[in-house]
Design a protein around this motif. Structure first.
Motif, short mmCIF file in Angstrom:
data_model
loop_
_atom_site.label_atom_id
_atom_site.label_comp_id
_atom_site.label_asym_id
_atom_site.label_seq_id
_atom_site.Cartn_x
_atom_site.Cartn_y
_atom_site.Cartn_z
N ARG A 1 0.85 -1.19 0.00
CA ARG A 1 0.00 0.00 0.00
C ARG A 1 0.88 1.24 0.00
O ARG A 1 1.79 1.38 0.83
N THR A 2 0.64 2.15 -0.93
CA THR A 2 1.43 3.38 -1.02
C THR A 2 0.98 4.38 0.03
O THR A 2 -0.03 4.18 0.72
N SER A 3 1.73 5.48 0.16
CA SER A 3 1.38 6.51 1.14
C SER A 3 0.01 7.13 0.85
O SER A 3 -0.65 7.65 1.75
N SER A 4 -0.42 7.06 -0.41
CA SER A 4 -1.73 7.61 -0.78
C SER A 4 -2.86 6.62 -0.53
O SER A 4 -4.03 6.95 -0.71
N GLY A 5 -2.50 5.40 -0.14
CA GLY A 5 -3.50 4.38 0.13
C GLY A 5 -3.76 3.44 -1.02
O GLY A 5 -4.51 2.47 -0.89
N ALA A 6 -3.13 3.68 -2.17
CA ALA A 6 -3.32 2.81 -3.33
C ALA A 6 -2.57 1.49 -3.13
O ALA A 6 -1.50 1.45 -2.52
N GLU A 7 -3.13 0.42 -3.65
CA GLU A 7 -2.49 -0.88 -3.55
C GLU A 7 -1.69 -1.17 -4.82
O GLU A 7 -2.18 -0.97 -5.93
N VAL A 8 -0.46 -1.63 -4.63
CA VAL A 8 0.45 -1.89 -5.75
C VAL A 8 0.99 -3.32 -5.63
O VAL A 8 1.41 -3.74 -4.56
N VAL A 9 0.96 -4.05 -6.73
CA VAL A 9 1.49 -5.41 -6.75
C VAL A 9 3.00 -5.36 -6.94
O VAL A 9 3.51 -4.63 -7.79
N GLU A 10 3.72 -6.13 -6.12
CA GLU A 10 5.16 -6.25 -6.26
C GLU A 10 5.49 -7.72 -6.49
O GLU A 10 5.09 -8.58 -5.71
N TYR A 11 6.22 -7.98 -7.58
CA TYR A 11 6.55 -9.36 -7.93
C TYR A 11 7.84 -9.80 -7.23
O TYR A 11 8.81 -9.05 -7.16
N CYS A 12 7.82 -11.02 -6.72
CA CYS A 12 8.86 -11.51 -5.81
C CYS A 12 9.75 -12.57 -6.49
O CYS A 12 9.47 -13.01 -7.61
N PRO A 13 10.82 -13.00 -5.81
CA PRO A 13 11.77 -13.93 -6.41
C PRO A 13 11.21 -15.30 -6.80
O PRO A 13 11.80 -15.99 -7.63
N GLY A 14 10.09 -15.71 -6.19
CA GLY A 14 9.54 -17.02 -6.50
C GLY A 14 9.26 -17.22 -7.98
O GLY A 14 9.46 -18.32 -8.52
N GLY A 15 8.80 -16.17 -8.65
CA GLY A 15 8.51 -16.27 -10.08
C GLY A 15 9.77 -16.48 -10.90
O GLY A 15 9.80 -17.27 -11.86
N MET A 16 10.84 -15.77 -10.54
CA MET A 16 12.12 -15.96 -11.24
C MET A 16 12.66 -17.36 -11.02
O MET A 16 13.20 -17.99 -11.93
N ALA A 17 12.51 -17.86 -9.79
CA ALA A 17 13.00 -19.20 -9.48
C ALA A 17 12.23 -20.26 -10.27
O ALA A 17 12.81 -21.24 -10.74
N ARG A 18 10.94 -20.06 -10.41
CA ARG A 18 10.14 -21.01 -11.20
C ARG A 18 10.59 -21.01 -12.67
O ARG A 18 10.68 -22.05 -13.30
N PHE A 19 10.86 -19.81 -13.19
CA PHE A 19 11.35 -19.73 -14.57
C PHE A 19 12.67 -20.46 -14.70
O PHE A 19 12.91 -21.19 -15.67
N TYR A 20 13.55 -20.27 -13.72
CA TYR A 20 14.87 -20.91 -13.75
C TYR A 20 14.72 -22.44 -13.76
O TYR A 20 15.44 -23.13 -14.48
N GLU A 21 13.80 -22.95 -12.96
CA GLU A 21 13.54 -24.39 -12.98
C GLU A 21 13.06 -24.85 -14.35
O GLU A 21 13.45 -25.92 -14.82
N SER A 22 12.22 -24.03 -14.98
CA SER A 22 11.69 -24.41 -16.30
C SER A 22 12.80 -24.47 -17.35
O SER A 22 12.64 -25.11 -18.39
N CYS A 23 13.92 -23.80 -17.06
CA CYS A 23 15.08 -23.83 -17.97
C CYS A 23 16.00 -25.01 -17.65
O CYS A 23 17.06 -25.16 -18.26
N GLY A 24 15.61 -25.82 -16.67
CA GLY A 24 16.45 -26.95 -16.26
C GLY A 24 17.40 -26.61 -15.14
O GLY A 24 18.26 -27.43 -14.79
#
Length: 363
Positions: free
Chosen positions: A243-266
């Motif tokens: 949540r930003t200082s203005s109260g808006a909600e923002v999605v932040e992407y985390c390392p889990g997605g990168m790790a899953r991609f890395y697994e998909s590359c072997g």
């Protein structure tokens, strides 16, 4: 500190008990303790997912709760509405409480969510302790790589989230993906590939945390996978909501997605945090509760909090206004989600099902 055995994939010698979790529907573990006359001496949790309005309706079934942070207690900056009071009420009711988080920071850094809880108004004296993915990851790396020079690529956070001392104690030669032996996936906003990067202004040079698009690092990760470099995932979350200082909600992407991609590359990935049951079991040990049927996980993510609870054989409480708020039409948490939305969401995630669902972590 409880030393955990990490989970590694793409390694043939991995023990069966360290294999990645299998999605399965939850079978309620909280069974009643019956007297000789057949009467229950303690309340039994429901046999299927039950939607309730608050934690006060759940507390009677358990002696201890394992708590997620983001989306349950706070949004990264401020306490969630009613969360401070709810934690206090659970403590006043005599419940044992511990934090289990995929927070990728070191405890000593003062940059973990746990270290900021008191500033948000929480009484941290009510907590037994905490088990954090980032802390367990660095302790494993210190044991595994300490004392030997290692070529490493580090993905970190930027700006105020950059934890320059995270890799202290490791003898690392920071290099590109094409040269690396070890990838530390602690964040998704800054790529550190040289010693000069450590002292430069920690500005963003990766957009993945904002976009979730892997293109900017895809070629590098493929090259590292081809070299059989190990990626250590210090935070297996796919995304979180800030949540930003203005109260808006923002999605932040985390390392889990990168790790899953890395697994998909072997590539080989060492996973720390939820949903791996070793971290849940460490939390239960710290709580000192022998009967797992009297322990429940409270979290906002099916793939980490609820799946992990299922794999550990404990009950769970899904906070509907967290990461799944849009899907459950419960972003504000004012009203509980509809049963049909809960069933649909659980089916979309392969049948991962919580014991209870609450709109927010409130008493």
């Amino acid at each position: 500190m409880v030393l955990l055995r990490p989970v590694i994939r793409r390694v043939k010698t991995v023990a069966e008990h360290l294999a990645p979790p299998v999605r399965r529907a939850h079978q309620t573990s909280a069974a009643a303790t019956c007297t000789a006359g057949g009467e229950s001496s303690t309340p039994a949790a429901p046999a299927s997912s039950r939607i309730v309005s608050s934690m006060s309706e759940v507390a009677q079934y358990y002696d201890a709760f394992i708590l997620d942070q983001w989306g349950v207690l706070h949004d990264g900056s401020n306490a969630m509405d009613g969360a401070v009071e709810c934690l206090a009420a659970l403590a006043a009711a005599g419940k044992q409480l511990i934090i289990l988080s995929n927070d990728g920071a070191r405890k000593a850094s003062g940059m973990t969510g746990v270290s900021r809880l008191s500033k948000m108004g929480f009484d941290t004296s009510s907590l037994v302790g905490s088990v954090l993915a980032g802390e367990e990851a660095i302790q494993w790396m210190l044991r595994e790589y300490g004392g030997r020079r290692t070529k490493c690529t580090w993905m970190a956070w930027s700006s105020h989230g950059f934890e320059s001392k995270y890799i202290d104690g490791l003898d690392l030669e920071l290099v590109s993906f094409e040269e690396t032996e070890l990838i530390i996936a602690q964040g998704t906003a800054r790529l550190v590939t040289s010693a000069a990067d450590l002292h430069a202004e920690p500005t963003r040079n990766l957009q993945y945390s904002k976009s979730g698009e892997i293109d900017e690092v895809a070629a590098g990760l493929r090259a590292a996978a081809a070299r059989d470099a190990l990626l250590v995932c210090c935070n297996p979350d796919l995304k979180t909501v800030k949540r930003t200082s203005s109260g808006a909600e923002v999605v932040e992407y985390c390392p889990g997605g990168m790790a899953r991609f890395y697994e998909s590359c072997g590539g080989r990935v060492m996973w720390f945090g939820k949903p791996y049951r070793e971290h849940f079991e460490a939390s239960i040990r710290q709580l000192g509760i022998e009967d797992k049927s009297r322990v429940a996980m409270v979290g906002d993510a099916l793939e980490t909090d609820i799946l992990g609870a299922n794999n550990a054989g404990i009950d769970s409480v899904l906070v509907a206004s967290g990461i799944h708020g849009d899907a459950l039409q419960c972003t504000t948490g004012v009203h509980p989600p509809a049963q049909s939305d809960v069933v649909k969401l659980c089916n979309e995630f392969g049948g991962i099902t919580p014991t209870f669902v609450v709109p927010r972590f409130v008493w």
